[in-house]
Design a protein around this motif. Structure first.
Motif, PDB file in Angstrom:
ATOM      1  N   GLY A  27       7.213  -7.358  -5.180  1.00 19.94           N
ATOM      2  CA  GLY A  27       6.635  -7.015  -3.884  1.00 19.94           C
ATOM      3  C   GLY A  27       6.745  -5.526  -3.662  1.00 19.94           C
ATOM      4  N   GLY A  28       6.093  -5.051  -2.610  1.00 20.20           N
ATOM      5  CA  GLY A  28       6.159  -3.623  -2.331  1.00 20.20           C
ATOM      6  C   GLY A  28       5.120  -3.176  -1.331  1.00 20.20           C
ATOM      7  N   LEU A  29       4.799  -1.888  -1.396  1.00 24.32           N
ATOM      8  CA  LEU A  29       3.924  -1.254  -0.423  1.00 24.32           C
ATOM      9  C   LEU A  29       2.613  -0.819  -1.064  1.00 24.32           C
ATOM     10  N   ASN A  30       1.559  -0.871  -0.264  1.00 27.88           N
ATOM     11  CA  ASN A  30       0.249  -0.360  -0.644  1.00 27.88           C
ATOM     12  C   ASN A  30      -0.104   0.782   0.302  1.00 27.88           C
ATOM     13  N   TYR A  31      -0.711   1.844  -0.241  1.00 32.73           N
ATOM     14  CA  TYR A  31      -1.142   2.956   0.612  1.00 32.73           C
ATOM     15  C   TYR A  31      -2.571   3.317   0.226  1.00 32.73           C
ATOM     16  N   GLY A  32      -3.484   3.116   1.153  1.00 34.54           N
ATOM     17  CA  GLY A  32      -4.879   3.407   0.845  1.00 34.54           C
ATOM     18  C   GLY A  32      -5.775   2.941   1.966  1.00 34.54           C
ATOM     19  N   ALA A  33      -7.048   2.757   1.638  1.00 37.53           N
ATOM     20  CA  ALA A  33      -8.037   2.391   2.643  1.00 37.53           C
ATOM     21  C   ALA A  33      -9.165   1.615   1.993  1.00 37.53           C
ATOM     22  N   THR A  34      -9.807   0.779   2.796  1.00 38.90           N
ATOM     23  CA  THR A  34     -11.042   0.160   2.352  1.00 38.90           C
ATOM     24  C   THR A  34     -12.139   1.228   2.341  1.00 38.90           C
ATOM     25  N   LEU A  75       1.190  -8.269 -22.305  1.00 35.38           N
ATOM     26  CA  LEU A  75       0.179  -8.740 -21.371  1.00 35.38           C
ATOM     27  C   LEU A  75       0.890  -9.156 -20.097  1.00 35.38           C
ATOM     28  N   GLN A  76       0.416  -8.665 -18.948  1.00 37.02           N
ATOM     29  CA  GLN A  76       1.094  -8.943 -17.682  1.00 37.02           C
ATOM     30  C   GLN A  76       0.099  -9.453 -16.639  1.00 37.02           C
ATOM     31  N   PRO A  77      -0.054 -10.776 -16.510  1.00 33.16           N
ATOM     32  CA  PRO A  77      -0.848 -11.335 -15.414  1.00 33.16           C
ATOM     33  C   PRO A  77      -0.002 -11.458 -14.152  1.00 33.16           C
ATOM     34  N   GLU A  78      -0.637 -11.306 -12.998  1.00 29.75           N
ATOM     35  CA  GLU A  78       0.067 -11.385 -11.721  1.00 29.75           C
ATOM     36  C   GLU A  78      -0.772 -12.169 -10.719  1.00 29.75           C
ATOM     37  N   LEU A  79      -0.106 -12.703  -9.714  1.00 26.98           N
ATOM     38  CA  LEU A  79      -0.772 -13.366  -8.601  1.00 26.98           C
ATOM     39  C   LEU A  79      -0.104 -12.871  -7.327  1.00 26.98           C
ATOM     40  N   MET A  80      -0.848 -12.071  -6.530  1.00 21.80           N
ATOM     41  CA  MET A  80      -0.255 -11.357  -5.408  1.00 21.80           C
ATOM     42  C   MET A  80      -1.005 -11.647  -4.106  1.00 21.80           C
ATOM     43  N   TYR A  81      -0.251 -11.737  -3.020  1.00 23.82           N
ATOM     44  CA  TYR A  81      -0.823 -11.756  -1.672  1.00 23.82           C
ATOM     45  C   TYR A  81      -0.727 -10.339  -1.124  1.00 23.82           C
ATOM     46  N   THR A  82      -1.845  -9.805  -0.613  1.00 21.46           N
ATOM     47  CA  THR A  82      -1.890  -8.422  -0.147  1.00 21.46           C
ATOM     48  C   THR A  82      -2.479  -8.347   1.257  1.00 21.46           C
ATOM     49  N   GLU A  83      -1.885  -7.522   2.112  1.00 20.64           N
ATOM     50  CA  GLU A  83      -2.448  -7.208   3.426  1.00 20.64           C
ATOM     51  C   GLU A  83      -2.671  -5.712   3.532  1.00 20.64           C
ATOM     52  N   LEU A  84      -3.860  -5.334   4.004  1.00 22.80           N
ATOM     53  CA  LEU A  84      -4.237  -3.932   4.186  1.00 22.80           C
ATOM     54  C   LEU A  84      -4.706  -3.716   5.621  1.00 22.80           C
ATOM     55  N   ASN A  85      -4.548  -2.481   6.084  1.00 17.32           N
ATOM     56  CA  ASN A  85      -5.012  -2.118   7.417  1.00 17.32           C
ATOM     57  C   ASN A  85      -5.596  -0.715   7.342  1.00 17.32           C
ATOM     58  N   THR A  86      -6.906  -0.588   7.562  1.00 21.21           N
ATOM     59  CA  THR A  86      -7.581   0.706   7.490  1.00 21.21           C
ATOM     60  C   THR A  86      -7.996   1.145   8.892  1.00 21.21           C
ATOM     61  N   GLU A  87      -7.744   2.396   9.231  1.00 25.53           N
ATOM     62  CA  GLU A  87      -8.086   2.912  10.551  1.00 25.53           C
ATOM     63  C   GLU A  87      -9.400   3.693  10.499  1.00 25.53           C
ATOM     64  N   TYR A  88     -10.360   3.263  11.303  1.00 26.01           N
ATOM     65  CA  TYR A  88     -11.588   4.005  11.538  1.00 26.01           C
ATOM     66  C   TYR A  88     -11.538   4.577  12.952  1.00 26.01           C
ATOM     67  N   SER A  89     -12.495   5.394  13.316  1.00 31.16           N
ATOM     68  CA  SER A  89     -12.397   6.119  14.582  1.00 31.16           C
ATOM     69  C   SER A  89     -12.390   5.198  15.801  1.00 31.16           C
ATOM     70  N   ASP A  90     -13.071   4.054  15.712  1.00 34.77           N
ATOM     71  CA  ASP A  90     -13.204   3.182  16.874  1.00 34.77           C
ATOM     72  C   ASP A  90     -12.425   1.882  16.772  1.00 34.77           C
TER      73      ASP A  90
END
Length: 200
Positions: A27-34, A75-90
């Protein structure tokens, strides 16, 4: 179902051929945007559109991994649940998904390794927080991107830093905000992924 059975067969075959096989949690952190947000309006027959890139924000991931190694290559297969939150102006755009990267890696120096491969994404839910906006279905439920990065294995613990990008856009369409307006958002993210793993 046939695809899942084929993947299970391939992974079981890899475990038989591998010199070593590991299974674990991570597990861990994601940093980015859609991707890009496009809004469009048709007022009195005059069509206009505008574009905006989302602001990078922090999300998280958690899941399972396996690793099958043969002579320093794994070979490294993974199965991950991910949540992202991207901020737009509105508004803020929230996305939850299942990620299934299948990475090929190489042990290069001591505990250091590098890895890369395709990453399959299945969207579970995408929503916009502010009232008056609604999200309709995405173009494709399953899309393919890529991940590449490096890791360090310290006994049962592993630390991993990767970058994820996309091969194609996958737009989530917006329903009518008013009778004369709408929008769409590219739901495929570009992000950095920092993980901590533990081999069972």
């Amino acid at each position: 179902m046939k695809k899942l059975m084929l993947l299970a067969f391939l992974f079981s075959g890899a475990s038989v051929l591998a010199q070593s096989a590991e299974f674990g949690i991570k597990g861990g952190l994601n940093y980015g945007a859609t991707g890009e947000y496009e809004s469009f309006n048709d007022v009195s027959g005059d069509f206009t559109s505008s574009f905006e890139d989302g602001e990078n924000k922090t999300g998280f991931h958690a899941g399972l991994f396996a690793q099958f190694e043969i002579v320093g290559i794994f070979l490294q297969p993974e199965l991950m649940y991910t949540e992202l939150n991207t901020e737009y102006s509105d508004f803020d755009y929230k996305l939850s998904k299942i990620d299934a990267p299948v990475l090929l890696g190489l042990n290069v120096l001591g505990p250091l390794n590098i890895k890369a491969g395709p990453s399959f994404q299945y969207i579970l839910k995408n929503e916009i927080e502010e009232a008056g906006f609604e999200i309709e279905d995405v173009e494709r439920d399953i899309t393919v991107g890529y991940q590449l990065g490096a890791g360090i294995d310290l006994g049962r613990l592993g630390f991993d830093l990767r970058h994820e990008g996309s091969f194609q856009d996958n737009f989530a369409q917006g329903g009518e905000v008013a009778t004369d307006s709408g929008f769409k958002i590219d739901s495929r993210p570009s992000q950095w992924i920092l993980s901590l793993s533990y081999s069972l």
